[in-house]
Scaffold this active site. Sequence first.
Site, PDB file in Angstrom:
ATOM      1  N   HIS A 372      -5.311 -23.382  -3.687  1.00 45.02           N
ATOM      2  CA  HIS A 372      -3.942 -23.053  -4.010  1.00 45.02           C
ATOM      3  C   HIS A 372      -3.546 -22.018  -2.904  1.00 45.02           C
ATOM      4  O   HIS A 372      -2.304 -22.013  -2.669  1.00 45.02           O
ATOM      5  CB  HIS A 372      -4.162 -22.217  -5.103  1.00 45.02           C
ATOM      6  CG  HIS A 372      -4.471 -20.933  -5.362  1.00 45.02           C
ATOM      7  ND1 HIS A 372      -5.908 -20.634  -5.223  1.00 45.02           N
ATOM      8  CD2 HIS A 372      -4.000 -19.611  -5.399  1.00 45.02           C
ATOM      9  CE1 HIS A 372      -6.202 -19.391  -5.302  1.00 45.02           C
ATOM     10  NE2 HIS A 372      -5.060 -18.714  -5.418  1.00 45.02           N
ATOM     11  N   ASP A 373      -4.348 -21.313  -2.211  1.00 38.42           N
ATOM     12  CA  ASP A 373      -3.861 -20.298  -1.207  1.00 38.42           C
ATOM     13  C   ASP A 373      -4.465 -20.701   0.244  1.00 38.42           C
ATOM     14  O   ASP A 373      -4.664 -19.740   0.916  1.00 38.42           O
ATOM     15  CB  ASP A 373      -4.270 -19.091  -1.604  1.00 38.42           C
ATOM     16  CG  ASP A 373      -3.266 -18.243  -2.485  1.00 38.42           C
ATOM     17  OD1 ASP A 373      -2.306 -18.433  -2.630  1.00 38.42           O
ATOM     18  OD2 ASP A 373      -3.934 -17.385  -2.988  1.00 38.42           O
ATOM     19  N   LYS A 376      -2.714 -19.871   3.549  1.00 31.76           N
ATOM     20  CA  LYS A 376      -2.689 -18.326   4.160  1.00 31.76           C
ATOM     21  C   LYS A 376      -3.563 -18.275   5.303  1.00 31.76           C
ATOM     22  O   LYS A 376      -3.473 -17.425   6.298  1.00 31.76           O
ATOM     23  CB  LYS A 376      -3.673 -17.366   3.259  1.00 31.76           C
ATOM     24  CG  LYS A 376      -2.551 -17.136   2.045  1.00 31.76           C
ATOM     25  CD  LYS A 376      -3.438 -15.985   0.943  1.00 31.76           C
ATOM     26  CE  LYS A 376      -2.464 -15.588  -0.148  1.00 31.76           C
ATOM     27  NZ  LYS A 376      -3.168 -14.514  -1.164  1.00 31.76           N
ATOM     28  N   HIS A 401       3.194 -19.341   2.961  1.00 35.65           N
ATOM     29  CA  HIS A 401       1.860 -20.061   2.724  1.00 35.65           C
ATOM     30  C   HIS A 401       2.077 -21.263   1.936  1.00 35.65           C
ATOM     31  O   HIS A 401       0.956 -21.989   2.047  1.00 35.65           O
ATOM     32  CB  HIS A 401       0.960 -18.860   2.261  1.00 35.65           C
ATOM     33  CG  HIS A 401       0.837 -18.643   0.974  1.00 35.65           C
ATOM     34  ND1 HIS A 401       1.848 -17.722   0.316  1.00 35.65           N
ATOM     35  CD2 HIS A 401      -0.013 -19.215  -0.046  1.00 35.65           C
ATOM     36  CE1 HIS A 401       1.419 -17.554  -0.996  1.00 35.65           C
ATOM     37  NE2 HIS A 401       0.447 -18.449  -1.199  1.00 35.65           N
ATOM     38  N   HIS A 431       2.455 -23.389  -6.959  1.00 38.69           N
ATOM     39  CA  HIS A 431       2.169 -22.425  -8.024  1.00 38.69           C
ATOM     40  C   HIS A 431       2.812 -21.128  -7.824  1.00 38.69           C
ATOM     41  O   HIS A 431       2.515 -20.107  -8.576  1.00 38.69           O
ATOM     42  CB  HIS A 431       0.458 -22.217  -7.733  1.00 38.69           C
ATOM     43  CG  HIS A 431       0.087 -21.377  -6.560  1.00 38.69           C
ATOM     44  ND1 HIS A 431       0.374 -21.974  -5.175  1.00 38.69           N
ATOM     45  CD2 HIS A 431      -0.279 -20.154  -6.371  1.00 38.69           C
ATOM     46  CE1 HIS A 431      -0.034 -20.937  -4.396  1.00 38.69           C
ATOM     47  NE2 HIS A 431      -0.603 -19.899  -4.943  1.00 38.69           N
ATOM     48  N   HIS A 432       3.638 -21.172  -6.937  1.00 40.68           N
ATOM     49  CA  HIS A 432       4.565 -19.799  -6.853  1.00 40.68           C
ATOM     50  C   HIS A 432       5.946 -19.941  -7.399  1.00 40.68           C
ATOM     51  O   HIS A 432       6.901 -19.307  -7.370  1.00 40.68           O
ATOM     52  CB  HIS A 432       4.588 -19.041  -5.332  1.00 40.68           C
ATOM     53  CG  HIS A 432       3.449 -18.470  -5.169  1.00 40.68           C
ATOM     54  ND1 HIS A 432       2.987 -17.268  -5.522  1.00 40.68           N
ATOM     55  CD2 HIS A 432       2.469 -18.888  -4.033  1.00 40.68           C
ATOM     56  CE1 HIS A 432       1.972 -16.899  -5.100  1.00 40.68           C
ATOM     57  NE2 HIS A 432       1.692 -17.601  -4.328  1.00 40.68           N
ATOM     58  N   ASP A 460      -3.745 -17.987 -12.080  1.00 36.39           N
ATOM     59  CA  ASP A 460      -3.685 -16.970 -10.926  1.00 36.39           C
ATOM     60  C   ASP A 460      -3.059 -15.640 -11.131  1.00 36.39           C
ATOM     61  O   ASP A 460      -3.629 -14.477 -10.498  1.00 36.39           O
ATOM     62  CB  ASP A 460      -2.908 -17.689  -9.627  1.00 36.39           C
ATOM     63  CG  ASP A 460      -2.745 -17.177  -8.221  1.00 36.39           C
ATOM     64  OD1 ASP A 460      -3.858 -16.467  -8.109  1.00 36.39           O
ATOM     65  OD2 ASP A 460      -1.985 -17.348  -7.556  1.00 36.39           O
TER      66      ASP A 460
END
Length: 511
Positions: A372-373, A376, A401, A431-432, A460
Amino acid sequence: MADTLRRDSAGDVLEFAAEAEESADGGRRNPPWLILIVDDDHEVHAITRVVLGEMMFEERPVRFLSAYTARQARLLLAEHPGIAAILLDVVMETDDAGLKLVRHIREEMGNRQVRIILRTGQPGQAPERQVIATYDINDYKAKSELTAQKLYTAAVAALRSYQHIATIEHGRQGLERVMEAAVHLAGLRSRPQFLAGLVGRAAALVTGAHSALLCAAGEDGRPSIVAEAGLPADGLPAEATIMAALADGQTRWSDRCGVAVLRGRDAPPLALCLLGGPFAAGDRPLVELLCTKAAVGLDNLRLYERLNQAQIATVHALGKLAEYKDEVTGDHVKRLGRWATAIARELQARNTFAQELDDWFCDTIGLASVLHDVGKVGIPDAILRKPGRLDEAEMAVMRDHAAIGGSILRDACGGDRHGYLSMGAEIAESHHEKFDGSGYPKGLAGDAIPLAGRIVAVADVFDALLHRRPYKKAWDIGEVLDLLRAEAGGHFDPRVVEAFLAVLERDGAGA
């Protein structure tokens, strides 16, 4: 054979000979051929039985069924679908009762296999040329011309024709079952499921098989059972036969056991052992074809497993890459994966999002959420590791990101829409997003946000708030739950929040 009598609901007598299932020495006899006599003249039945009563064809006796009206014949045809031949009178309760029965058999019942010999004592009532052209019958005889020899010849010809048609039909149905089994097995994605499915289909495919075993060569030089279906075997029969088949790849059949071999490209062979019998000769090539298809299916399954393992390794590698950039990522993604899987399973149990939530989704989201990240990796360390809050410019960079991660993973999955990387790409870039449309990077709202992203968003935020970060302290569990409830319908999909709260209530926050 002694005749037995019974009466139908209208009181009419239906007469037929008893079937002997065992011989005098206790062995099983071959099943009899069924011949239906349909005639309103009792003497015709008696004479036919006298002439053909001791008849044997292909080492099988003949069993007669008697009907004196077309109505009785319909009942017997429905009760005995394996009738091979019908000796049919034309004129019975009506002048065309026999002809109407022919139409019923061929058109309403759809029975094209049974051989119909039309016998009439009044040829002028049903002219041969007209009847042969109009009705689907196989022979036409005047009763006056049916000597004992001609009746025998006509019966043998009818049985032989039926046998050939039945063999062809059995083969056709067997091929359909083999192809259906191959399609079913091709859809299985685990080796235990595949092997269990194979023995189950094999046992159902072969007439007379009461169980099926799949065996591999054991280290002790004896076969070991890797899957079985049907009645439990009393030990492992025919060990020498199975090991010989595994050694040379040749199929072996006996009265009570059949062994065929699955040979793959890069794996030890397996032996499919069928127990029961006696087995029909026509089933043997079907078993060999099933084994050939299954061997190809096992090869494909191994390739799928290797591809799946490669994807899993890629996910872990990308996850490790993200860990190097973000010191809190490691434990966070492990917890996140567990929560995401638990939420998906709870939603599936509730039959919520039934069109999207299947077993593959639930099995995949936990590992896919690790990514998910991953975007970054494209964020400068000065921003990523800043101990305090980010200013607006830094936050704008940080928000990149999500799009970076989606782009990386979409390139990596190569267009495959059904894998860890493709779901990871969805999660990374969604997811954001927020349920009310105020999120980033695309400002998606409601069900336009991919379901995997909506699930990971809840898990999250829950885990991030519950644990310390460089820029904040850990929240109390009560505060976190209050936030989830308050943001249901705003930040989060309320259905996902409701499912997650049910998971926490059942399993606890420390699960």
